[in-house]
Scaffold this motif. Sequence first.
Motif, PDB file in Angstrom:
ATOM      1  N   LEU A  49       0.840  -1.204   0.000  1.00 35.21           N
ATOM      2  CA  LEU A  49       0.000   0.000   0.000  1.00 35.21           C
ATOM      3  C   LEU A  49       0.874   1.252   0.000  1.00 35.21           C
ATOM      4  CD1 LEU A  49      -2.876  -0.832   2.522  1.00 35.21           C
ATOM      5  CD2 LEU A  49      -2.934  -0.914   0.033  1.00 35.21           C
ATOM      6  N   MET A  50       1.962   1.221   0.771  1.00 34.33           N
ATOM      7  CA  MET A  50       2.900   2.341   0.769  1.00 34.33           C
ATOM      8  C   MET A  50       3.430   2.594  -0.640  1.00 34.33           C
ATOM      9  SD  MET A  50       6.569   2.772   2.720  1.00 34.33           S
ATOM     10  CE  MET A  50       7.327   1.521   1.690  1.00 34.33           C
ATOM     11  N   GLU A  51       3.804   1.515  -1.328  1.00 27.93           N
ATOM     12  CA  GLU A  51       4.311   1.668  -2.698  1.00 27.93           C
ATOM     13  C   GLU A  51       3.243   2.271  -3.601  1.00 27.93           C
ATOM     14  OE1 GLU A  51       5.052   1.122  -6.773  1.00 27.93           O
ATOM     15  OE2 GLU A  51       3.460   0.056  -5.718  1.00 27.93           O
ATOM     16  N   GLN A  52       1.997   1.830  -3.463  1.00 24.07           N
ATOM     17  CA  GLN A  52       0.918   2.359  -4.293  1.00 24.07           C
ATOM     18  C   GLN A  52       0.697   3.850  -4.028  1.00 24.07           C
ATOM     19  OE1 GLN A  52      -2.721   0.085  -4.149  1.00 24.07           O
ATOM     20  NE2 GLN A  52      -3.919   1.678  -5.151  1.00 24.07           N
ATOM     21  N   ILE A  53       0.711   4.224  -2.753  1.00 28.09           N
ATOM     22  CA  ILE A  53       0.539   5.634  -2.392  1.00 28.09           C
ATOM     23  C   ILE A  53       1.685   6.476  -2.942  1.00 28.09           C
ATOM     24  CG2 ILE A  53       0.558   7.239  -0.436  1.00 28.09           C
ATOM     25  CD1 ILE A  53      -0.949   5.018   1.144  1.00 28.09           C
ATOM     26  N   ALA A  54       2.916   5.993  -2.759  1.00 26.57           N
ATOM     27  CA  ALA A  54       4.082   6.729  -3.253  1.00 26.57           C
ATOM     28  C   ALA A  54       4.009   6.903  -4.764  1.00 26.57           C
ATOM     29  CB  ALA A  54       5.363   6.002  -2.858  1.00 26.57           C
ATOM     30  N   ASP A  55       3.604   5.854  -5.466  1.00 27.60           N
ATOM     31  CA  ASP A  55       3.497   5.921  -6.922  1.00 27.60           C
ATOM     32  C   ASP A  55       2.464   6.967  -7.344  1.00 27.60           C
ATOM     33  OD1 ASP A  55       4.211   4.729  -9.588  1.00 27.60           O
ATOM     34  OD2 ASP A  55       2.070   4.299  -9.607  1.00 27.60           O
ATOM     35  N   GLU A  56       1.342   7.015  -6.629  1.00 25.38           N
ATOM     36  CA  GLU A  56       0.307   8.008  -6.944  1.00 25.38           C
ATOM     37  C   GLU A  56       0.851   9.429  -6.773  1.00 25.38           C
ATOM     38  OE1 GLU A  56      -2.809   7.916  -8.031  1.00 25.38           O
ATOM     39  OE2 GLU A  56      -2.970   5.735  -8.212  1.00 25.38           O
ATOM     40  N   PHE A  57       1.551   9.672  -5.673  1.00 25.69           N
ATOM     41  CA  PHE A  57       2.066  11.021  -5.436  1.00 25.69           C
ATOM     42  C   PHE A  57       3.204  11.364  -6.395  1.00 25.69           C
ATOM     43  CE2 PHE A  57      -0.171  10.709  -1.337  1.00 25.69           C
ATOM     44  CZ  PHE A  57      -0.811  11.945  -1.338  1.00 25.69           C
ATOM     45  N   GLU A  58       3.983  10.371  -6.812  1.00 22.00           N
ATOM     46  CA  GLU A  58       5.005  10.619  -7.830  1.00 22.00           C
ATOM     47  C   GLU A  58       4.366  11.035  -9.147  1.00 22.00           C
ATOM     48  OE1 GLU A  58       7.570   7.289  -8.253  1.00 22.00           O
ATOM     49  OE2 GLU A  58       8.807   7.801  -6.530  1.00 22.00           O
ATOM     50  N   CYS A  59       3.287  10.338  -9.518  1.00 20.27           N
ATOM     51  CA  CYS A  59       2.578  10.680 -10.758  1.00 20.27           C
ATOM     52  C   CYS A  59       1.999  12.085 -10.689  1.00 20.27           C
ATOM     53  CB  CYS A  59       1.466   9.664 -11.032  1.00 20.27           C
ATOM     54  SG  CYS A  59       2.059   8.032 -11.506  1.00 20.27           S
ATOM     55  N   MET A  60       1.449  12.436  -9.524  1.00 18.17           N
ATOM     56  CA  MET A  60       0.914  13.791  -9.344  1.00 18.17           C
ATOM     57  C   MET A  60       2.013  14.828  -9.510  1.00 18.17           C
ATOM     58  SD  MET A  60      -1.865  13.819  -6.272  1.00 18.17           S
ATOM     59  CE  MET A  60      -1.370  12.423  -5.275  1.00 18.17           C
TER      60      MET A  60
END
Length: 357
Positions: free
Chosen positions: A299-310
């Motif tokens: 879940l941490m990886e998914q959240i980090a990926d979302e914020f990187e994309c943003m």
Amino acid sequence: MTYNEVVQIAEAYLLQLVSELYGLEGYETRPVKAHSGGRNIVYNCEKEGTDTKILRIAFLNDRSREELLGEVEYIRYLFEHGGSVSNVVSSKKGDLLEEITHNNHTFFVCLFEKARGKKLVENNYRYREGVPLTEYYYNCGKVLGKLHQLSKEYMPVHRRYSFFDKYNAEYIDKLIPGSLSLLKEKLVELLKTLEGMDRNHESFGMIHFDYNDGNYMIDFDTGQITVYDFDNSCFGLYMYDLADLWRSGVGWIAAEPDPGKRRKFMDDYFKTVLQGYRSETRIEDSMLEKLPLFIQVTLMEQIADEFECMRNNGEETESDKELSYCIKCLENDIPYMGFFHGIYSCEEPFEYDERSI
């Protein structure tokens, strides 16, 4: 440089050079639809009477030549030692990675054999006719177990980065907005727990880091799974890939309203996965007991990926219910992605909206 700009450069300049580098004359080159936040442009290369190839052109500057060489050398090692992966195709010069500079921008090029079969989604999530789904669960574990067993003997020439090189307190502080202070705190706690774990030969090595049904093909004649997309591969704890595989199973039972039935299914599913996995490699029970922890890490990886994309795309996702769901699970220490918890709704799986509470 944006994705669309790279596509224009590829069409006008790069594809002709790539064709010469790899001997792709006569191949029809068709773009593969990109996913949000992608760092590559990808093409199918097809020619009658030959196997289809997959061309990948990396255009972001977040991966060094050393890291990209580490990826393709690892893939070639896995293939040559019996791992069920899509092989890397050498260029006419004998190189696994080619580098092209255009207008002071560097593009890294790789060519791969296309995996045999189809994705599950391309087969409408139907498995082989007359064959129980448990074969698929077992094979998912078995193929992953083989990759991990090979990783335990892998001695890299060009070394990929470690999970801990990227995921650390400084990275979290820079990436996550200050308004999410509780999330930051929980993520740093999670990383401290991981950093304190033993990284021995049996628990730590090269992992895929994105092992799910979007990154392998299935030969529906034989059930054989062929893995690809090692773009995120890194040195990490093997248990992470198993947690990703646990997550892959929730889709089969996501519509079930009874949490007890969901739990029973997931227990049986993962038991079969582990039977396949352990047919190829060892894993200690003490590591398996940490499955809930590693699901939180996914879940941490998914959240980090979302914020990187943003950050990379300048987008806002304040109304992203899936992101909000992941954040709530971490902020409130809800295990197993909330799949057995009251936060989960089978009508809106893995989505959270405060306005509906």
